[in-house]
Motif scaffolding. Structure first.
Motif, PDB file in Angstrom:
ATOM      1  N   SER A 160       0.820  -1.220   0.000  1.00  0.00           N
ATOM      2  CA  SER A 160       0.000   0.000   0.000  1.00  0.00           C
ATOM      3  C   SER A 160       0.845   1.258   0.000  1.00  0.00           C
ATOM      4  O   SER A 160       0.389   2.317  -0.375  1.00  0.00           O
ATOM      5  CB  SER A 160      -0.920   0.006   1.225  1.00  0.00           C
ATOM      6  N   ASP A 169      -1.564  -6.109   3.404  1.00  0.00           N
ATOM      7  CA  ASP A 169      -1.015  -6.491   2.100  1.00  0.00           C
ATOM      8  C   ASP A 169      -0.691  -7.976   2.061  1.00  0.00           C
ATOM      9  O   ASP A 169      -0.978  -8.677   1.088  1.00  0.00           O
ATOM     10  CB  ASP A 169       0.249  -5.684   1.789  1.00  0.00           C
ATOM     11  N   LYS A 216      -8.367  -2.697  -1.147  1.00  0.00           N
ATOM     12  CA  LYS A 216      -7.353  -1.731  -0.741  1.00  0.00           C
ATOM     13  C   LYS A 216      -8.018  -0.366  -0.565  1.00  0.00           C
ATOM     14  O   LYS A 216      -9.029  -0.057  -1.191  1.00  0.00           O
ATOM     15  CB  LYS A 216      -6.238  -1.659  -1.784  1.00  0.00           C
TER      16      LYS A 216
END
Length: 337
Positions: A39, A53, A83
């Motif tokens: 990210s 992640d 995300k």
């Protein structure tokens, strides 16, 4: 005040790749094609994966193990754990000409084209699936013959990286399905060990007068990689002494000191087993060998300054050979037992 995301522990590409049992280049490919990267980056633009992640990548691997294509698995992971920032559409892209993609039961592995000779697929994907099928059938003889074929064709370190390790990861307790029992994992481990031992020649005149000692940390149980590294080094004429069985710290320290090694490699795949104090214990007395940490468990920032962290096994063999001799005499190719 920074957010929790700014302060959560992160891991670099190499550590995440070892944790998942894939090549670092695979993670970069998944990031580029499917938006499954970290990210955020550090100030130096290095990739650092946070807990979310890594969780997303683990979901992807579970989907791959259930037969999903890479694109389907990526889409599933992003749907389950979106995300916070927009992601790129998940779509299959043409395979880069500069690489060779190998799909194994544990996920995709991407090798540079030069590692496969003429740039054509080297057959590791098919070989890994045949090894998996033979293990599920509990046919140990077939597993060993297939692994031996892989070592002969690819070289022992490449065979470990793209066949043995991914298949072992796929059948580990963390990834195997409920219909697959621990007997398959045990059969695979025994067959891989037998193959690696046979692929390790006994050197009458090793290039090093004192051995390279390869040790598992006392609390580390996953030490098959040490035999792969020993086989790869033997293929380069480098003699080793392997202590893979879990030993108490003092026993391990005595074993290392009595071996009078030219270099010592401590292996830890799990962070819980990676105790930095081990290096001071094994280097007491007159032991002046070079010290290396290998495996995903070690963290650079807590190790003594005199300890060098090694990467994957091929690069570890390269580095050890360079440290001992200043240059490589020859690259490990196929090591036949």
């Amino acid at each position: 005040m920074g957010s929790d995301a700014d302060t959560e522990p992160t891991m670099p590409v190499a550590s995440v790749a070892r944790r998942l049992g894939v090549a670092p280049s695979t993670l970069r490919t998944w990031d580029r094609r499917y938006g499954l990267g970290p990210s955020r980056h550090t100030d130096g633009r290095h990739r650092r994966y946070g807990a979310s992640d890594i969780g997303r990548l683990e979901l992807m691997q579970r989907a791959l193990l259930r037969g999903a294509s890479t694109a389907e698995a990526a889409r599933y992971a992003l749907e389950q754990m979106p995300k916070s920032t927009p992601t790129r559409p998940v779509a299959e892209e043409p395979r880069p000409k500069a690489s060779v993609r190998i799909d194994t039961p544990a996920g995709a592995v991407v090798l540079p084209a030069e590692e496969s000779g003429d740039g054509d697929p080297i057959g590791a994907s098919r070989l890994a699936r045949r090894v998996s099928a033979a293990a599920l059938a509990m046919d140990g003889g077939a597993v060993q013959r297939l692994l031996a074929s892989g070592v002969a064709d690819l070289g022992v370190l490449t065979a470990w990286e793209v066949v043995a390790q991914p298949v072992l990861t796929a059948f580990s307790p963390r990834w195997r399905g409920s219909e697959v029992g621990g007997e398959v994992e045990q059969l695979l481990a025994e067959c891989v060990l037998a193959t690696l031992v046979r692929a390790t020649p006994v050197l009458d005149e090793p290039r090093n007068h004192r051995p390279v000692v390869l040790c598992g940390a006392p609390d580390e149980r996953d030490t098959l990689a040490l035999y792969a590294l020993a086989a790869g080094l033997a293929g380069r004429g480098v003699g080793t002494q392997v202590f893979s069985a879990p030993l108490q710290t003092e026993v391990l320290a005595v074993a290392v000191r009595r071996s009078e090694p030219s270099a010592t490699v401590l292996w830890a795949q799990r962070a819980a087993a990676a105790d930095p104090r081990l290096f001071s214990r094994v280097s007491r007395g007159r032991n002046r060998s070079r010290l290396f940490a290998c495996g995903a468990g070690w963290q650079h920032d807590v190790l003594p300054a005199k300890v060098e962290v090694l990467g994957d096994l091929p690069s570890a063999a390269d580095r050890i050979e360079y440290v001992l001799f200043g240059r490589a005499r020859r690259r490990e190719n196929a090591v036949r037992g």
